[in-house]
Design a protein around this motif. Structure first.
Motif, PDB file in Angstrom:
ATOM      1  N   PHE A   1     -14.867   6.886  12.429  1.00  0.00           N
ATOM      2  CA  PHE A   1     -14.634   8.155  11.743  1.00  0.00           C
ATOM      3  C   PHE A   1     -15.831   9.084  11.899  1.00  0.00           C
ATOM      4  CE2 PHE A   1     -14.666  10.781   7.821  1.00  0.00           C
ATOM      5  CZ  PHE A   1     -13.447  11.419   7.977  1.00  0.00           C
ATOM      6  N   ILE A   2     -17.022   8.555  11.628  1.00  0.00           N
ATOM      7  CA  ILE A   2     -18.229   9.374  11.774  1.00  0.00           C
ATOM      8  C   ILE A   2     -18.420   9.783  13.228  1.00  0.00           C
ATOM      9  CG2 ILE A   2     -20.758   9.352  11.625  1.00  0.00           C
ATOM     10  CD1 ILE A   2     -20.508   7.554   9.182  1.00  0.00           C
ATOM     11  N   GLY A   3     -18.202   8.846  14.140  1.00  0.00           N
ATOM     12  CA  GLY A   3     -18.356   9.146  15.568  1.00  0.00           C
ATOM     13  C   GLY A   3     -17.472  10.295  16.025  1.00  0.00           C
ATOM     14  N   ILE A   4     -16.218  10.304  15.564  1.00  0.00           N
ATOM     15  CA  ILE A   4     -15.294  11.386  15.932  1.00  0.00           C
ATOM     16  C   ILE A   4     -15.792  12.723  15.381  1.00  0.00           C
ATOM     17  CG2 ILE A   4     -12.966  12.304  15.548  1.00  0.00           C
ATOM     18  CD1 ILE A   4     -11.965   9.388  15.626  1.00  0.00           C
ATOM     19  N   LEU A   5     -16.237  12.723  14.125  1.00  0.00           N
ATOM     20  CA  LEU A   5     -16.749  13.960  13.529  1.00  0.00           C
ATOM     21  C   LEU A   5     -17.981  14.471  14.267  1.00  0.00           C
ATOM     22  CD1 LEU A   5     -16.429  13.266   9.677  1.00  0.00           C
ATOM     23  CD2 LEU A   5     -14.909  14.602  11.139  1.00  0.00           C
ATOM     24  N   VAL A   6     -18.852  13.547  14.663  1.00  0.00           N
ATOM     25  CA  VAL A   6     -20.069  13.942  15.380  1.00  0.00           C
ATOM     26  C   VAL A   6     -19.727  14.532  16.748  1.00  0.00           C
ATOM     27  CG1 VAL A   6     -22.177  13.076  16.469  1.00  0.00           C
ATOM     28  CG2 VAL A   6     -21.570  12.322  14.172  1.00  0.00           C
ATOM     29  N   ILE A   7     -18.791  13.898  17.445  1.00  0.00           N
ATOM     30  CA  ILE A   7     -18.373  14.412  18.759  1.00  0.00           C
ATOM     31  C   ILE A   7     -17.813  15.818  18.630  1.00  0.00           C
ATOM     32  CG2 ILE A   7     -16.687  14.127  20.616  1.00  0.00           C
ATOM     33  CD1 ILE A   7     -17.004  11.094  20.246  1.00  0.00           C
ATOM     34  N   ILE A   8     -16.933  16.013  17.644  1.00  0.00           N
ATOM     35  CA  ILE A   8     -16.332  17.340  17.430  1.00  0.00           C
ATOM     36  C   ILE A   8     -17.413  18.352  17.044  1.00  0.00           C
ATOM     37  CG2 ILE A   8     -14.758  18.679  15.979  1.00  0.00           C
ATOM     38  CD1 ILE A   8     -13.040  16.147  15.725  1.00  0.00           C
ATOM     39  N   GLY A   9     -18.306  17.937  16.128  1.00  0.00           N
ATOM     40  CA  GLY A   9     -19.342  18.850  15.661  1.00  0.00           C
ATOM     41  C   GLY A   9     -20.294  19.283  16.759  1.00  0.00           C
ATOM     42  N   ARG A  10     -20.775  18.326  17.534  1.00  0.00           N
ATOM     43  CA  ARG A  10     -21.737  18.661  18.590  1.00  0.00           C
ATOM     44  C   ARG A  10     -21.084  19.455  19.719  1.00  0.00           C
ATOM     45  NH1 ARG A  10     -26.672  15.667  18.317  1.00  0.00           N
ATOM     46  NH2 ARG A  10     -26.958  15.762  20.580  1.00  0.00           N
ATOM     47  N   ALA A  11     -19.789  19.235  19.919  1.00  0.00           N
ATOM     48  CA  ALA A  11     -19.079  20.001  20.948  1.00  0.00           C
ATOM     49  C   ALA A  11     -18.968  21.476  20.566  1.00  0.00           C
ATOM     50  CB  ALA A  11     -17.690  19.408  21.173  1.00  0.00           C
ATOM     51  N   THR A  12     -18.993  21.745  19.257  1.00  0.00           N
ATOM     52  CA  THR A  12     -18.896  23.135  18.797  1.00  0.00           C
ATOM     53  C   THR A  12     -20.256  23.752  18.499  1.00  0.00           C
ATOM     54  OG1 THR A  12     -18.579  22.383  16.503  1.00  0.00           O
ATOM     55  CG2 THR A  12     -16.595  22.768  17.830  1.00  0.00           C
ATOM     56  N   GLY A  13     -21.340  22.972  18.653  1.00  0.00           N
ATOM     57  CA  GLY A  13     -22.683  23.522  18.507  1.00  0.00           C
ATOM     58  C   GLY A  13     -23.305  23.372  17.138  1.00  0.00           C
ATOM     59  N   THR A  14     -22.908  22.347  16.365  1.00  0.00           N
ATOM     60  CA  THR A  14     -23.486  22.177  15.026  1.00  0.00           C
ATOM     61  C   THR A  14     -24.954  21.761  15.069  1.00  0.00           C
ATOM     62  OG1 THR A  14     -22.643  19.905  14.982  1.00  0.00           O
ATOM     63  CG2 THR A  14     -21.317  21.588  13.903  1.00  0.00           C
ATOM     64  N   ASP A  15     -25.425  21.273  16.228  1.00  0.00           N
ATOM     65  CA  ASP A  15     -26.838  20.882  16.323  1.00  0.00           C
ATOM     66  C   ASP A  15     -27.749  22.072  16.568  1.00  0.00           C
ATOM     67  OD1 ASP A  15     -25.479  21.064  18.772  1.00  0.00           O
ATOM     68  OD2 ASP A  15     -26.965  19.823  19.806  1.00  0.00           O
ATOM     69  N   GLU A  16     -27.184  23.279  16.620  1.00  0.00           N
ATOM     70  CA  GLU A  16     -27.971  24.501  16.746  1.00  0.00           C
ATOM     71  C   GLU A  16     -28.123  25.116  15.357  1.00  0.00           C
ATOM     72  OE1 GLU A  16     -25.962  26.961  19.520  1.00  0.00           O
ATOM     73  OE2 GLU A  16     -25.922  25.422  21.102  1.00  0.00           O
ATOM     74  N   PRO A  17     -29.342  25.181  14.811  1.00  0.00           N
ATOM     75  CA  PRO A  17     -29.563  25.556  13.411  1.00  0.00           C
ATOM     76  C   PRO A  17     -28.936  26.873  12.976  1.00  0.00           C
ATOM     77  CG  PRO A  17     -31.575  24.714  14.383  1.00  0.00           C
ATOM     78  CD  PRO A  17     -30.590  24.851  15.511  1.00  0.00           C
ATOM     79  N   ASP A  18     -28.886  27.860  13.838  1.00  0.00           N
ATOM     80  CA  ASP A  18     -28.384  29.176  13.442  1.00  0.00           C
ATOM     81  C   ASP A  18     -26.944  29.418  13.864  1.00  0.00           C
ATOM     82  OD1 ASP A  18     -30.858  29.853  12.335  1.00  0.00           O
ATOM     83  OD2 ASP A  18     -31.632  30.506  14.298  1.00  0.00           O
ATOM     84  N   SER A  19     -26.264  28.379  14.303  1.00  0.00           N
ATOM     85  CA  SER A  19     -24.900  28.563  14.791  1.00  0.00           C
ATOM     86  C   SER A  19     -23.901  28.650  13.643  1.00  0.00           C
ATOM     87  CB  SER A  19     -24.507  27.405  15.714  1.00  0.00           C
ATOM     88  OG  SER A  19     -24.408  26.199  14.979  1.00  0.00           O
TER      89      SER A  19
ATOM     90  N   GLY B   1     -21.210  15.149   9.250  1.00  0.00           N
ATOM     91  CA  GLY B   1     -21.725  16.506   9.386  1.00  0.00           C
ATOM     92  C   GLY B   1     -23.230  16.534   9.540  1.00  0.00           C
ATOM     93  N   ARG B   2     -23.924  15.703   8.749  1.00  0.00           N
ATOM     94  CA  ARG B   2     -25.384  15.639   8.827  1.00  0.00           C
ATOM     95  C   ARG B   2     -25.853  15.146  10.197  1.00  0.00           C
ATOM     96  NH1 ARG B   2     -28.958  18.118   5.464  1.00  0.00           N
ATOM     97  NH2 ARG B   2     -27.477  19.132   4.102  1.00  0.00           N
ATOM     98  N   ILE B   3     -25.196  14.097  10.686  1.00  0.00           N
ATOM     99  CA  ILE B   3     -25.596  13.535  11.983  1.00  0.00           C
ATOM    100  C   ILE B   3     -25.318  14.524  13.109  1.00  0.00           C
ATOM    101  CG2 ILE B   3     -25.195  11.670  13.635  1.00  0.00           C
ATOM    102  CD1 ILE B   3     -24.498   9.874  11.237  1.00  0.00           C
ATOM    103  N   SER B   4     -24.196  15.234  13.021  1.00  0.00           N
ATOM    104  CA  SER B   4     -23.856  16.196  14.078  1.00  0.00           C
ATOM    105  C   SER B   4     -24.854  17.345  14.126  1.00  0.00           C
ATOM    106  CB  SER B   4     -22.437  16.745  13.862  1.00  0.00           C
ATOM    107  OG  SER B   4     -22.382  17.599  12.730  1.00  0.00           O
ATOM    108  N   GLN B   5     -25.535  17.628  13.002  1.00  0.00           N
ATOM    109  CA  GLN B   5     -26.519  18.710  12.960  1.00  0.00           C
ATOM    110  C   GLN B   5     -27.879  18.281  13.506  1.00  0.00           C
ATOM    111  OE1 GLN B   5     -26.331  19.569   8.743  1.00  0.00           O
ATOM    112  NE2 GLN B   5     -25.161  21.441   9.091  1.00  0.00           N
TER     113      GLN B   5
END
Length: 223
Positions: free
Chosen positions: A52-70, A142-146
């Protein structure tokens, strides 16, 4: 990697403190099935959490959640605040039902579970049927994807976080493996206490975690 795990530690411990899941493993252990069904149940809990977490992280990072100002990064913070508010509502609901006696009806059938059914029950209890764990897993995802980490460290964080999340549930399982002859005498008391105080425990957890998520989300948005 370590700062991310430290940030997630509160969420991981909160997921680990799941009275009904712990009671389920205790029931399996005292019925003599702790080493088989208990193992399958814990693996089910762990599998759901990391997938579950892995899927959320994949989706999040694909949309740019690891970019602080995104925009997606800000969206995750807003969702975290909403999840925190939801936990406060659940705290109120738990407190209102604190005087209801007995264990859930589904626990009466644990003795007759097959190995695969125990695994499936572990999946359900660790998220889909848990009002506490599902929002916490979503917040962790969400935290991990950021986090601005390389992919191998992200995988490591997810796997370690999953272990933290099943740590408390694994304790009665360890008793059933190490000392099966004394497991019933050792775990009957804790089982009774957890069932009797389940609603109060959950209320406290919901309140603490609700404010934790709201505070983290607001701090990120303000920073």
């Amino acid at each position: 990697m370590l700062p991310v795990l430290a940030d997630l530690l509160t969420l991981g411990i909160a997921i680990a403190i799941s009275p009904l899941a712990i009671v389920a493993v205790i029931l399996m252990a005292t019925a003599g099935k702790g080493r088989t069904n208990g193992t399958a149940f814990i693996l089910g809990c762990y599998t759901f959490a990391i997938v579950f977490i892995g899927i959320l992280v994949i989706i999040g990072r694909a949309t740019g959640t690891d970019e602080p100002d995104s925009g997606p990064h800000i969206t995750i913070d807003v969702i975290e605040i909403i999840l925190g508010a939801g936990l406060l509502v659940l705290a109120l609901m738990q407190w209102r039902h604190r005087s209801e006696p007995g264990t859930p009806k589904w626990m009466d059938s644990l003795d007759g579970l097959t190995l695969w059914k125990a695994f499936f029950v572990g999946i359900l209890i660790s998220g889909p049927l848990s009002p506490k764990d599902l929002p916490l897993l979503a917040a962790a995802g969400g935290r991990i994807s950021q986090a601005a980490l390389p992919i191998e460290e992200v995988v490591g964080v997810i796997l370690i976080f999953g272990v933290i999340g099943v740590a408390a549930v694994a304790i009665p399982w360890l008793f059933s493996v190490i000392s099966p002859s004394t497991v019933e005498a050792r775990l009957t008391g804790p089982r009774t206490w957890l069932v009797s105080n389940h609603a109060v425990i959950m209320t406290v957890l919901f309140v603490v975690l609700g404010f934790k998520l709201i505070g983290s989300g607001v701090a990120d948005l303000a920073g």
